[in-house]
Design a protein around this motif. Structure first.
Motif, PDB file in Angstrom:
ATOM      1  N   LEU A 191      24.197  34.819  33.123  1.00 52.39           N
ATOM      2  CA  LEU A 191      25.336  35.198  32.285  1.00 52.39           C
ATOM      3  C   LEU A 191      26.523  35.635  33.134  1.00 52.39           C
ATOM      4  O   LEU A 191      27.663  35.217  32.905  1.00 52.39           O
ATOM      5  CB  LEU A 191      24.936  36.339  31.339  1.00 52.39           C
ATOM      6  CG  LEU A 191      24.204  35.988  30.051  1.00 52.39           C
ATOM      7  CD1 LEU A 191      23.804  37.262  29.333  1.00 52.39           C
ATOM      8  CD2 LEU A 191      25.086  35.128  29.148  1.00 52.39           C
ATOM      9  N   VAL A 192      26.248  36.484  34.117  1.00 51.26           N
ATOM     10  CA  VAL A 192      27.318  36.993  34.971  1.00 51.26           C
ATOM     11  C   VAL A 192      27.947  35.853  35.769  1.00 51.26           C
ATOM     12  O   VAL A 192      29.172  35.816  35.959  1.00 51.26           O
ATOM     13  CB  VAL A 192      26.785  38.095  35.904  1.00 51.26           C
ATOM     14  CG1 VAL A 192      27.847  38.497  36.922  1.00 51.26           C
ATOM     15  CG2 VAL A 192      26.362  39.319  35.088  1.00 51.26           C
ATOM     16  N   GLU A 193      27.130  34.911  36.240  1.00 45.31           N
ATOM     17  CA  GLU A 193      27.672  33.767  36.975  1.00 45.31           C
ATOM     18  C   GLU A 193      28.640  32.968  36.104  1.00 45.31           C
ATOM     19  O   GLU A 193      29.691  32.511  36.571  1.00 45.31           O
ATOM     20  CB  GLU A 193      26.537  32.859  37.446  1.00 45.31           C
ATOM     21  CG  GLU A 193      25.698  33.436  38.567  1.00 45.31           C
ATOM     22  CD  GLU A 193      26.504  33.670  39.821  1.00 45.31           C
ATOM     23  OE1 GLU A 193      27.271  32.775  40.219  1.00 45.31           O
ATOM     24  OE2 GLU A 193      26.385  34.761  40.408  1.00 45.31           O
ATOM     25  N   GLN A 194      28.291  32.789  34.835  1.00 46.41           N
ATOM     26  CA  GLN A 194      29.171  32.058  33.920  1.00 46.41           C
ATOM     27  C   GLN A 194      30.508  32.770  33.789  1.00 46.41           C
ATOM     28  O   GLN A 194      31.576  32.131  33.831  1.00 46.41           O
ATOM     29  CB  GLN A 194      28.503  31.917  32.552  1.00 46.41           C
ATOM     30  CG  GLN A 194      27.290  31.002  32.542  1.00 46.41           C
ATOM     31  CD  GLN A 194      26.607  31.001  31.183  1.00 46.41           C
ATOM     32  OE1 GLN A 194      26.908  31.814  30.315  1.00 46.41           O
ATOM     33  NE2 GLN A 194      25.662  30.094  31.006  1.00 46.41           N
ATOM     34  N   VAL A 195      30.472  34.072  33.624  1.00 45.66           N
ATOM     35  CA  VAL A 195      31.699  34.847  33.454  1.00 45.66           C
ATOM     36  C   VAL A 195      32.542  34.817  34.726  1.00 45.66           C
ATOM     37  O   VAL A 195      33.773  34.690  34.665  1.00 45.66           O
ATOM     38  CB  VAL A 195      31.368  36.297  33.049  1.00 45.66           C
ATOM     39  CG1 VAL A 195      32.623  37.160  33.063  1.00 45.66           C
ATOM     40  CG2 VAL A 195      30.728  36.326  31.670  1.00 45.66           C
ATOM     41  N   LYS A 196      31.915  34.927  35.887  1.00 41.66           N
ATOM     42  CA  LYS A 196      32.652  34.847  37.147  1.00 41.66           C
ATOM     43  C   LYS A 196      33.442  33.543  37.233  1.00 41.66           C
ATOM     44  O   LYS A 196      34.601  33.527  37.630  1.00 41.66           O
ATOM     45  CB  LYS A 196      31.687  34.951  38.330  1.00 41.66           C
ATOM     46  CG  LYS A 196      31.150  36.341  38.574  1.00 41.66           C
ATOM     47  CD  LYS A 196      29.958  36.331  39.506  1.00 41.66           C
ATOM     48  CE  LYS A 196      30.237  35.756  40.866  1.00 41.66           C
ATOM     49  NZ  LYS A 196      29.063  35.862  41.758  1.00 41.66           N
ATOM     50  N   GLY A 197      32.784  32.448  36.869  1.00 35.70           N
ATOM     51  CA  GLY A 197      33.451  31.151  36.916  1.00 35.70           C
ATOM     52  C   GLY A 197      34.614  31.067  35.943  1.00 35.70           C
ATOM     53  O   GLY A 197      35.692  30.551  36.278  1.00 35.70           O
ATOM     54  N   VAL A 198      34.408  31.574  34.736  1.00 37.14           N
ATOM     55  CA  VAL A 198      35.453  31.546  33.713  1.00 37.14           C
ATOM     56  C   VAL A 198      36.667  32.358  34.166  1.00 37.14           C
ATOM     57  O   VAL A 198      37.819  31.907  34.073  1.00 37.14           O
ATOM     58  CB  VAL A 198      34.911  32.091  32.375  1.00 37.14           C
ATOM     59  CG1 VAL A 198      36.057  32.343  31.398  1.00 37.14           C
ATOM     60  CG2 VAL A 198      33.899  31.122  31.773  1.00 37.14           C
ATOM     61  N   LEU A 199      36.416  33.563  34.675  1.00 36.95           N
ATOM     62  CA  LEU A 199      37.525  34.433  35.081  1.00 36.95           C
ATOM     63  C   LEU A 199      38.238  33.874  36.316  1.00 36.95           C
ATOM     64  O   LEU A 199      39.467  33.962  36.417  1.00 36.95           O
ATOM     65  CB  LEU A 199      37.006  35.845  35.358  1.00 36.95           C
ATOM     66  CG  LEU A 199      36.473  36.607  34.142  1.00 36.95           C
ATOM     67  CD1 LEU A 199      35.945  37.976  34.557  1.00 36.95           C
ATOM     68  CD2 LEU A 199      37.550  36.761  33.087  1.00 36.95           C
ATOM     69  N   ALA A 200      37.473  33.330  37.263  1.00 39.42           N
ATOM     70  CA  ALA A 200      38.093  32.769  38.463  1.00 39.42           C
ATOM     71  C   ALA A 200      39.029  31.623  38.099  1.00 39.42           C
ATOM     72  O   ALA A 200      40.139  31.514  38.643  1.00 39.42           O
ATOM     73  CB  ALA A 200      37.017  32.288  39.433  1.00 39.42           C
ATOM     74  N   GLU A 201      38.612  30.791  37.148  1.00 40.72           N
ATOM     75  CA  GLU A 201      39.452  29.679  36.725  1.00 40.72           C
ATOM     76  C   GLU A 201      40.673  30.179  35.956  1.00 40.72           C
ATOM     77  O   GLU A 201      41.788  29.704  36.157  1.00 40.72           O
ATOM     78  CB  GLU A 201      38.646  28.718  35.857  1.00 40.72           C
ATOM     79  CG  GLU A 201      39.440  27.503  35.398  1.00 40.72           C
ATOM     80  CD  GLU A 201      38.605  26.521  34.589  1.00 40.72           C
ATOM     81  OE1 GLU A 201      39.149  25.480  34.201  1.00 40.72           O
ATOM     82  OE2 GLU A 201      37.409  26.814  34.342  1.00 40.72           O
ATOM     83  N   ARG A 202      40.448  31.168  35.101  1.00 39.96           N
ATOM     84  CA  ARG A 202      41.543  31.687  34.282  1.00 39.96           C
ATOM     85  C   ARG A 202      42.605  32.357  35.135  1.00 39.96           C
ATOM     86  O   ARG A 202      43.807  32.226  34.883  1.00 39.96           O
ATOM     87  CB  ARG A 202      40.980  32.671  33.252  1.00 39.96           C
ATOM     88  CG  ARG A 202      42.004  33.280  32.315  1.00 39.96           C
ATOM     89  CD  ARG A 202      41.308  33.999  31.192  1.00 39.96           C
ATOM     90  NE  ARG A 202      40.422  33.104  30.450  1.00 39.96           N
ATOM     91  CZ  ARG A 202      39.531  33.502  29.551  1.00 39.96           C
ATOM     92  NH1 ARG A 202      39.403  34.783  29.275  1.00 39.96           N
ATOM     93  NH2 ARG A 202      38.756  32.633  28.939  1.00 39.96           N
TER      94      ARG A 202
END
Length: 255
Positions: A191-202
């Protein structure tokens, strides 16, 4: 040798860890801090903690930086490297010179990738308690400085603390509880990995910086990383309230 200043810092770290072991502690945050403390106390360049899933496959659960995570994923994918051997045997592998021809022969995929990232020395320490091995602590160095015996003993002590953190001593004899804890920790990491990717892209920033901002917000608002990540993934939390990292050089390992 471990000097007095580092002995004092070591005592502070163990107190910090002990204070975190409450009934509902955040295992991901604690292991992330522990990987950062390994870098601080042992003078290595990077550290990562891997756990075995229900199928006995190693998965990255915490890392001091993103390069370490990617390297360990690469090692797991090809089923080779000191960390794999350490996990299987339960014995530490230390002061491995990755420039040595033997390392390249033993791990033909792992070694060139490690050298490409800039690491020249590696160490693998088992996560064990009594006869149970649940994972491994990987340490990487960009120099050829060898770890002394007392430093290796310290690395093993930190790995042992990580193991106790994960299993919780009162549950050691309850295998179904242990498996649930491990699976829960690994699921939380995803879950945390998914959020890291989303925030990094955003934010158009590095994954390390995105995670640092996400983790800082969670800690300042007394939120568990897993709970906050779950709300982000299901859309019930507006990530716009998380302060974006400042532009500039990549942040170092989160404290």
């Amino acid at each position: 040798m471990i000097d007095m200043a580092r002995e004092q810092r070591l005592a502070e770290v163990f107190v910090e860890i002990a204070d975190s072991l409450i009934d509902d502690f955040d295992v991901l945050d604690l292991l992330q801090r522990l990987s950062a403390r390994c870098v601080e106390l042992l003078g290595v360049s990077a550290a990562g903690i891997l756990l075995a899933d229900a199928d006995g496959e190693l998965q990255v659960i915490a890392a001091s930086d993103e390069h370490t995570r990617l390297l360990e994923l690469f090692a797991r994918q090809h089923d080779q490297g000191p960390c794999m051997e350490c996990f299987r045997s339960g014995a530490a592998r230390t002061n491995i010179d990755l420039r040595n021809s033997g390392a390249a022969a033993d791990w033909p995929r792992f070694t060139p990738r490690a050298r490409e990232i800039g690491y020249v020395t590696t160490h693998a320490i088992p996560l064990r308690l009594r006869d149970r091995v649940v994972g491994a602590l990987n340490l990487f160095q960009r120099t050829d400085r060898r770890l002394a015996e007392d430093e290796i003993a310290l690395a093993q002590a930190l790995a042992d603390v990580a193991t106790i953190t994960i299993l919780q001593q009162r549950s050691l004899e309850q295998s179904h509880v242990v498996n649930t804890q491990l699976n829960s920790a690994l699921s939380s990491r995803i879950l945390v990995e998914q959020v890291k990717g989303v925030l990094a892209e955003r934010w158009n920033t590095s994954v390390d910086d995105a995670f640092h901002a996400f983790r800082s917000y969670a800690r300042s608002h007394h939120l568990r990383l897993t709970d906050l990540a779950r709300h982000v993934v299901d859309g019930s939390f507006d990530t716009a309230v998380i302060p974006a990292p400042e532009a500039g050089p990549e942040a170092g390992p989160a404290a």
